[in-house]
Enzyme design. Structure first.
Site, short mmCIF file in Angstrom:
data_model
loop_
_atom_site.label_atom_id
_atom_site.label_comp_id
_atom_site.label_asym_id
_atom_site.label_seq_id
_atom_site.Cartn_x
_atom_site.Cartn_y
_atom_site.Cartn_z
N LYS A 1 100.30 108.46 61.97
CA LYS A 1 101.09 109.55 62.55
C LYS A 1 102.43 109.63 61.84
CE LYS A 1 99.20 109.30 67.23
NZ LYS A 1 98.06 108.43 67.03
N HIS B 1 103.38 109.67 68.51
CA HIS B 1 104.43 110.21 67.67
C HIS B 1 105.82 109.86 68.23
CE1 HIS B 1 100.99 112.72 66.38
NE2 HIS B 1 101.63 112.74 65.21
N SER C 1 101.22 117.02 66.51
CA SER C 1 101.55 116.07 67.57
C SER C 1 101.33 116.75 68.91
CB SER C 1 103.03 115.66 67.44
OG SER C 1 103.51 115.11 68.64
N MET C 2 100.65 116.07 69.82
CA MET C 2 100.45 116.63 71.17
C MET C 2 101.79 116.82 71.87
SD MET C 2 97.20 117.12 71.80
CE MET C 2 96.81 116.94 73.53
N GLY C 3 102.72 115.91 71.68
CA GLY C 3 104.00 115.97 72.38
C GLY C 3 105.05 116.84 71.71
#
Length: 128
Positions: A26, A55, A97-99
């Protein structure tokens, strides 16, 4: 007389890209700003490490280190993944990144090309 702020001097010494020497991991693209009044300087930096489960783990560690002196402020402008193949001299940037959402991989790629000038550095928006 040219005067450089403490923050600008600090930013000039931050490596533009720091990633693990090999593997798939990541990464985050971090915008570092000056907190000093009248100084609107900023720089984008790339950080990618295999030790990070999320992340945010990378961002939290890097931001904590950079913000220590009180002159700098950080924001994560996105993330993704990097595949680093040192034997083939190739780096591929992809995913998101999901966040934090998807980083601007074109910016990331330019930072990595400067750090690894003899590599083939590519990117796409495919994958996670």
């Amino acid at each position: 007389m040219c005067t450089q702020t403490r923050a600008a001097a600090l930013m000039a010494n931050i490596p533009q890209a720091d990633i693990d020497p090999t593997g798939v991991f990541k990464y985050v693209l971090i915008r570092v700003h000056s907190k000093e009044e009248g100084d609107d300087s900023e720089v984008d930096i790339v950080r990618g490490y295999a030790w990070a489960e999320y992340h945010a783990d990378i961002y939290d560690k890097v931001a904590e280190e950079l913000e220590k002196g009180g002159h700098l402020d950080c924001e994560c402008v996105g993330g993704g993944r990097i595949r680093h193949e040192p034997q083939a001299k190739k780096i591929h940037v992809y995913g998101y990144s999901m966040g934090f959402g998807r980083a601007n991989h074109a910016v990331t790629t330019e930072k990595l090309k400067a750090r690894y000038p003899d590599y083939e550095v590519t990117w796409d928006n495919e994958g996670y």
